[in-house]
Design an enzyme around this catalytic site. Structure first.
Site, mmCIF file in Angstrom:
data_model
loop_
_atom_site.group_PDB
_atom_site.id
_atom_site.type_symbol
_atom_site.label_atom_id
_atom_site.label_comp_id
_atom_site.label_asym_id
_atom_site.label_seq_id
_atom_site.Cartn_x
_atom_site.Cartn_y
_atom_site.Cartn_z
ATOM 1 N N GLY A 212 0.848 -1.179 0.000
ATOM 2 C CA GLY A 212 0.000 0.000 0.000
ATOM 3 C C GLY A 212 0.887 1.234 0.000
ATOM 4 O O GLY A 212 2.034 1.194 0.459
ATOM 5 N N TYR A 213 0.347 2.330 -0.493
ATOM 6 C CA TYR A 213 1.129 3.550 -0.681
ATOM 7 C C TYR A 213 0.713 4.638 0.291
ATOM 8 O O TYR A 213 -0.463 4.968 0.408
ATOM 9 C CB TYR A 213 1.012 4.023 -2.140
ATOM 10 C CG TYR A 213 1.726 3.057 -3.039
ATOM 11 C CD1 TYR A 213 3.050 3.256 -3.352
ATOM 12 C CD2 TYR A 213 1.107 1.898 -3.487
ATOM 13 C CE1 TYR A 213 3.747 2.335 -4.124
ATOM 14 C CE2 TYR A 213 1.788 0.976 -4.259
ATOM 15 C CZ TYR A 213 3.106 1.207 -4.572
ATOM 16 O OH TYR A 213 3.791 0.279 -5.321
ATOM 17 N N LEU A 214 1.709 5.197 0.974
ATOM 18 C CA LEU A 214 1.512 6.322 1.880
ATOM 19 C C LEU A 214 1.647 7.645 1.130
ATOM 20 O O LEU A 214 0.982 8.627 1.460
ATOM 21 C CB LEU A 214 2.536 6.278 3.014
ATOM 22 C CG LEU A 214 2.391 5.095 3.957
ATOM 23 C CD1 LEU A 214 3.636 4.942 4.812
ATOM 24 C CD2 LEU A 214 1.159 5.264 4.827
#
Length: 154
Positions: free
Chosen positions: A26-28
């Site tokens: 997942g991307y922050l």
């Protein structure tokens, strides 16, 4: 520094004998067209990492650090709507390793091969196996951050 080339794969070899791991990421933060950086979380087998990468292309800056389960879980909540899942197979090929990603969920059916190189000369001289399809190195629609946020390319 990461030097890699990326290819589409339509019909991979039999994958039964190769080492593989499920991956969730997942991307922050997402890289922008101006050359920013992406920041991602990844769970691969029992290894949890936080990684920052410069904007896409054949050569990218990359820094990765290990994190613990508690840190991962707290940060994972911040990646909603920017996640993907895949199974990565490691395939030896002429002294290199092909990382073959078979995507799941909304990206099911997409298969991408990545090969990392020690230097740009090796990358330029690489001759892919016949089962590789079109090269998509540097194409933004095939970056994992784009796949996680926009889905499968048209």
């Amino acid at each position: 520094m990461e030097i890699e080339r990326k290819f589409l794969v339509g019909d991979p070899p039999d994958l039964g004998g190769y080492e593989s791991d499920p991956i969730e990421q997942g991307y922050l933060a997402l890289a922008d067209d101006e050359g920013g950086a992406e920041v991602r979380l990844r769970s691969r087998a029992d290894r949890l990492t936080l990684t920052a990468k410069s904007a896409g292309g054949e050569v990218r800056e990359e820094e990765e650090i290990g994190i613990d389960r508690d840190q991962f879980e707290r940060l994972w909540r911040l990646t909603g709507g920017r996640r993907l899942a895949k199974r990565r197979y490691l395939i030896p090929y002429e002294g290199l390793t092909i990382e073959l990603d078979v995507y799941a969920g909304g990206l099911a059916g997409l298969i991408v091969a990545e090969v990392e190189f020690a230097d740009e000369r090796a990358a330029d001289q690489f001759v892919p196996p016949g089962w590789f399809g079109a090269e998509v190195t540097g194409k933004s629609e095939y970056l994992n951050e784009t796949l996680a946020t926009e889905g499968r390319p048209r």
